[in-house]
Motif scaffolding. Sequence first.
Motif, mmCIF file in Angstrom:
data_model
loop_
_atom_site.group_PDB
_atom_site.id
_atom_site.type_symbol
_atom_site.label_atom_id
_atom_site.label_comp_id
_atom_site.label_asym_id
_atom_site.label_seq_id
_atom_site.Cartn_x
_atom_site.Cartn_y
_atom_site.Cartn_z
ATOM 1 N N ALA A 249 80.677 -1.155 48.207
ATOM 2 C CA ALA A 249 80.108 0.065 48.676
ATOM 3 C C ALA A 249 78.640 0.137 47.894
ATOM 4 O O ALA A 249 77.900 0.768 48.285
ATOM 5 C CB ALA A 249 80.851 1.360 47.983
ATOM 6 N N PHE A 250 78.552 -0.788 46.886
ATOM 7 C CA PHE A 250 77.075 -0.935 46.269
ATOM 8 C C PHE A 250 76.655 -2.203 46.591
ATOM 9 O O PHE A 250 76.950 -3.239 45.973
ATOM 10 C CB PHE A 250 77.301 -0.444 44.804
ATOM 11 C CG PHE A 250 75.929 -0.602 43.902
ATOM 12 C CD1 PHE A 250 75.136 0.377 43.766
ATOM 13 C CD2 PHE A 250 75.591 -1.727 43.305
ATOM 14 C CE1 PHE A 250 74.140 0.447 43.041
ATOM 15 C CE2 PHE A 250 74.355 -1.941 42.449
ATOM 16 C CZ PHE A 250 73.596 -0.692 42.491
ATOM 17 N N LEU A 251 75.702 -2.294 47.410
ATOM 18 C CA LEU A 251 75.018 -3.640 47.965
ATOM 19 C C LEU A 251 73.537 -4.168 47.656
ATOM 20 O O LEU A 251 73.270 -4.881 47.987
ATOM 21 C CB LEU A 251 75.086 -3.703 49.404
ATOM 22 C CG LEU A 251 76.416 -4.013 50.284
ATOM 23 C CD1 LEU A 251 76.061 -4.233 51.803
ATOM 24 C CD2 LEU A 251 77.255 -5.315 49.566
ATOM 25 N N THR A 252 73.092 -3.215 46.410
ATOM 26 C CA THR A 252 71.711 -3.457 45.991
ATOM 27 C C THR A 252 71.327 -4.893 45.483
ATOM 28 O O THR A 252 70.334 -5.564 45.873
ATOM 29 C CB THR A 252 71.203 -2.611 44.912
ATOM 30 O OG1 THR A 252 71.621 -1.010 45.508
ATOM 31 C CG2 THR A 252 70.014 -2.821 44.522
ATOM 32 N N PHE A 253 72.579 -5.602 45.093
ATOM 33 C CA PHE A 253 72.279 -6.964 44.487
ATOM 34 C C PHE A 253 73.252 -7.932 45.307
ATOM 35 O O PHE A 253 73.359 -9.008 45.017
ATOM 36 C CB PHE A 253 72.741 -7.239 42.882
ATOM 37 C CG PHE A 253 71.805 -6.375 42.045
ATOM 38 C CD1 PHE A 253 70.602 -6.838 41.958
ATOM 39 C CD2 PHE A 253 72.280 -4.984 41.461
ATOM 40 C CE1 PHE A 253 69.560 -5.931 41.012
ATOM 41 C CE2 PHE A 253 71.417 -4.319 40.681
ATOM 42 C CZ PHE A 253 70.107 -4.770 40.349
ATOM 43 N N LEU A 254 73.835 -7.559 46.446
ATOM 44 C CA LEU A 254 74.527 -8.267 47.305
ATOM 45 C C LEU A 254 75.692 -8.486 46.551
ATOM 46 O O LEU A 254 76.045 -8.226 45.233
ATOM 47 C CB LEU A 254 74.087 -9.303 47.983
ATOM 48 C CG LEU A 254 72.871 -8.874 48.825
ATOM 49 C CD1 LEU A 254 72.140 -10.252 49.363
ATOM 50 C CD2 LEU A 254 73.313 -7.805 49.825
ATOM 51 N N HIS A 255 76.719 -9.523 46.914
ATOM 52 C CA HIS A 255 77.732 -10.184 46.202
ATOM 53 C C HIS A 255 77.908 -11.399 46.554
ATOM 54 O O HIS A 255 77.379 -12.033 47.780
ATOM 55 C CB HIS A 255 79.199 -9.353 46.675
ATOM 56 C CG HIS A 255 79.065 -8.063 46.239
ATOM 57 N ND1 HIS A 255 79.384 -7.702 45.181
ATOM 58 C CD2 HIS A 255 78.877 -6.846 46.954
ATOM 59 C CE1 HIS A 255 79.383 -6.405 45.032
ATOM 60 N NE2 HIS A 255 78.939 -5.750 46.089
ATOM 61 N N GLY A 256 78.450 -12.361 45.968
ATOM 62 C CA GLY A 256 79.145 -13.764 46.179
ATOM 63 C C GLY A 256 77.957 -14.800 45.813
ATOM 64 O O GLY A 256 76.922 -14.543 45.065
ATOM 65 N N PRO A 257 78.087 -15.782 46.483
ATOM 66 C CA PRO A 257 77.029 -17.024 46.193
ATOM 67 C C PRO A 257 75.985 -16.686 46.261
ATOM 68 O O PRO A 257 74.777 -17.294 45.656
ATOM 69 C CB PRO A 257 77.533 -18.090 46.848
ATOM 70 C CG PRO A 257 79.235 -17.766 47.084
ATOM 71 C CD PRO A 257 79.090 -16.453 47.303
#
Length: 549
Positions: free
Chosen positions: A476-484
């Motif tokens: 729900a918090f995407l400011t820094f994205l996720h994953g590789p």
Amino acid sequence: MMEGPGPVHLVLLSLLESIISLYVFLPSRTLSGLFLIFATINFSAYVLYHLIIYPFFRNPLRHLPKPPHGFYPIAGHGFKMFQRPPGSSELAMIKDTPNDGLVFFHSFFHEGRLILTSPSALAEVLVHKSYDFEKPIWVRAFLEKFLGHGLLTTEGEEHKYQRKQIMPAFSFRHIKELYPIFWTKSIELCEVIKKELLDKPDKVLEFNHFTQQATLDIIGLAGLGRDIASLRNADDLLIKNYEEILEPTAEKGVYFVLHLLFPAWVIKALPWKLNERVRVTTGEIKRICREFLLEKKARMKLESEEQVDILSILLRSNNFSDDGLIDQLLTFLAAGHETTSSALTWASHLLATHPTAQSRLRAEIHAHIPDPKLMSSPSFDAASLLESLPFLNAVCNETLRLYPSIPVSSRVASRDTSINGHFVPKGTMSIVVPWAINRSPTLWGPNADQFVPERWLDAAAGDKANYMGGAESNYAFLTFLHGPRSCIGEKFARGELRALLAAFVGCFEFEMEVPGKEVRAGGTITSKPIDGMRLRLRTVEWVGEGAGT
């Protein structure tokens, strides 16, 4: 995304049909006449297929939920990409379209697009199948103008290699060592602002300019081991070039969108002054980066102890050529200073318009940091102290939630794949919208678009930190994205923002120059306030020290 031959194939097909007809079926016709006839027929069929048949009758995603409003023939929902702030139109589509994780819409020329709306869909694209989805080629080409061929513009195995080599420079242990630099430059920012206020009878400053100088100085010292000193030099060439590139104007917005619609060579061929300005400013920045690198290599031969800046670590690794290091420097300088500058600017706006939260934060800072000078000492654990302040971190988190530095991103399927069980053909573009996800009422509740730092505190536990902000999923918090492909500098950016905001709020009370005036977010890649951030400031005594900083 769509099936069928491309334009080059149609030309060859028309020529083949013309030759066959000329010598076999219609010898009385000329080759050029037959070619025009068959080319017209083939291209008409091509246009019909790509504009109508495939988008509305064959696209396997056509049955997914679609926005109920805003569609226009040929343009589809494409005009929405011009709306500001970036990401707001996607948020409106998410709100207006009941869905289970995917919203399908048509862009210009009825090109199909997906908006990812649920944690499960985001997890598939960003983490579980991250290398099935790449940045669009035109986005990478656009970014390479400013960032070179660095971590943000590479894909596949090259991206994996670069990230693996750079990761040690952004380890938690290393970032903690950089906090004294963060704090020293934060205090310097406050001292420069105090001097500027002496010549301002109305005590009003355009704050965004100073945030860019401060964050550029920080990435200079922490990233390059070099004090760029833009805070002390108002005419610094590097800051002028970055301000020119990043200033959120309507012309730059059009420039960015045209790169989405047309090949880069078409835009470059236009008699447009902006083309020349982009060439000059990016050329100057690359020249400065090369000078930084040469200076750094020369200094490292004379330094007796190992330096902790990021460039020193990369040089000691011996895994990058000089050109490769320059590309990484371009990325660090641009992404490393602009994202935190934007966050600090928006934090000042949110606190200026929420004076109760501003006062609460100042009281917490003064209570826990009685002597700001002590924070600059390498022997003092500034990192642990700043990370332990619950309301400071709540304000930082809420700012980053409401104003993600990169409000909209996109991914293109590099092969046939699937999202949430739906077949996704190769070439399909998926839109990842931190601005919309971070403000989604489904994920954050009915006050999703409001500044509520308390959501990051656990009242039942004595207002200790709540690391999820009340949301049920970290997606729900995407400011820094996720994953590789998540932001490799997240810990750096968070530490920098903590220090800058703590020092600024500790030194000043502030309000908007014109209370109640709307501040609009704009920009092309990053989210910046249109017309700047004009604050009225008043110096306050740093309680506990007695004489301020």
